[in-house]
Scaffold this motif. Sequence first.
Motif, mmCIF file in Angstrom:
data_model
loop_
_atom_site.group_PDB
_atom_site.id
_atom_site.type_symbol
_atom_site.label_atom_id
_atom_site.label_comp_id
_atom_site.label_asym_id
_atom_site.label_seq_id
_atom_site.Cartn_x
_atom_site.Cartn_y
_atom_site.Cartn_z
ATOM 1 N N ALA A 1 0.913 -1.397 0.041
ATOM 2 C CA ALA A 1 -0.028 0.083 -0.220
ATOM 3 C C ALA A 1 0.902 1.037 0.023
ATOM 4 C CB ALA A 1 -0.798 0.004 1.328
ATOM 5 N N ILE A 2 1.873 1.248 0.896
ATOM 6 C CA ILE A 2 2.865 2.411 0.587
ATOM 7 C C ILE A 2 3.506 2.641 -0.552
ATOM 8 C CG2 ILE A 2 5.026 3.179 1.717
ATOM 9 C CD1 ILE A 2 4.379 1.886 4.223
ATOM 10 N N VAL A 3 3.991 1.563 -0.934
ATOM 11 C CA VAL A 3 4.430 1.779 -2.263
ATOM 12 C C VAL A 3 3.784 2.457 -3.262
ATOM 13 C CG1 VAL A 3 5.765 0.478 -4.445
ATOM 14 C CG2 VAL A 3 6.280 0.167 -1.985
ATOM 15 N N ALA A 4 2.297 1.767 -3.547
ATOM 16 C CA ALA A 4 1.469 2.204 -4.512
ATOM 17 C C ALA A 4 1.108 3.501 -4.358
ATOM 18 C CB ALA A 4 0.108 1.158 -4.204
ATOM 19 N N ALA A 5 0.724 4.013 -2.965
ATOM 20 C CA ALA A 5 0.540 5.372 -2.583
ATOM 21 C C ALA A 5 1.606 6.310 -3.249
ATOM 22 C CB ALA A 5 0.208 5.493 -1.272
ATOM 23 N N LEU A 6 2.866 6.029 -3.029
ATOM 24 C CA LEU A 6 3.848 6.901 -3.330
ATOM 25 C C LEU A 6 3.931 7.161 -4.863
ATOM 26 C CD1 LEU A 6 6.404 6.118 -0.717
ATOM 27 C CD2 LEU A 6 5.098 8.123 -0.701
ATOM 28 N N VAL A 7 4.056 5.822 -5.507
ATOM 29 C CA VAL A 7 3.897 5.849 -7.003
ATOM 30 C C VAL A 7 2.925 6.618 -7.702
ATOM 31 C CG1 VAL A 7 3.451 4.223 -9.141
ATOM 32 C CG2 VAL A 7 5.032 3.545 -7.264
ATOM 33 N N TYR A 8 1.535 6.433 -7.066
ATOM 34 C CA TYR A 8 0.363 7.475 -7.728
ATOM 35 C C TYR A 8 0.701 8.560 -7.372
ATOM 36 C CZ TYR A 8 -3.945 8.164 -9.447
ATOM 37 O OH TYR A 8 -5.098 8.799 -10.254
#
Length: 254
Positions: A223-230
């Motif tokens: 979730a952290i990686v996805a949030a930062l990528v978005y």
Amino acid sequence: MVWRKMVAEFIGTFTLVFVGCGAIISQGVLGGIKVTAGMMEINPFSYLTIALAFGLTVMVVVYAIGNVSAAHINPAVTIGFAVAGRFPWRYVPHYLVAQFAGALFGSVVHYALFSGEAFNVNFGATMLAPELPHLFGLITELVLTFLLMFAYMASMADRRFPSAASGLTIGLTVTVCILMGGVWTGSSMNPARSLATALFAYRVEPKALSQIWIYLLAPVIGAIVAALVYEFLRPTEFAKSAPEDLVQEVQAGE
């Protein structure tokens, strides 16, 4: 205001476990799931039924409480929003308490109503397939939660996204992720859902609790990686918080 959102998160996460894991229990009663020596066998139709039960439940919950709490119903999603700056850190504990309590209450109700049937299918607890190494299971849950969080960021933290499509987008994401990864990890993507069922399943299947670290760690990282990528992909002028009124309240008090 935050207490209303906590109640909404409690109800939403309870609904996810009660209906989603309840569908697993029901399929056990109908003969679609058989557990032999700790091995769970699910026929394809039951597999599709369970995926739809979780996906449709999430869709309904997002539409029902999305305007109240942004319908995180998942500790990993809450932490992902917070890391991306789309949710105030001071209220992360509030949301997490509500989510874990709601999930636990869902399993409590299953125990009270269907204890024998629930134990037969380990309360719908998530565990790795016997042939899947722990590292591969962790990576699978990480990737699945990445996809879920990416859908959440698009639906809840981007002003360009049509709000009427939020529930459908997130619900379908849950469905396809379960169709892909359910056979390998149970496709939890949600620490609260996994911990609640593992605590009850432990009596008949200790593996549910011994593997819980995977289901607590991998979804949060994904979730952290996805949030930062978005956050990187979306122009700042289109950013919004989830929920917006809670962030505005924090900013007003500063």
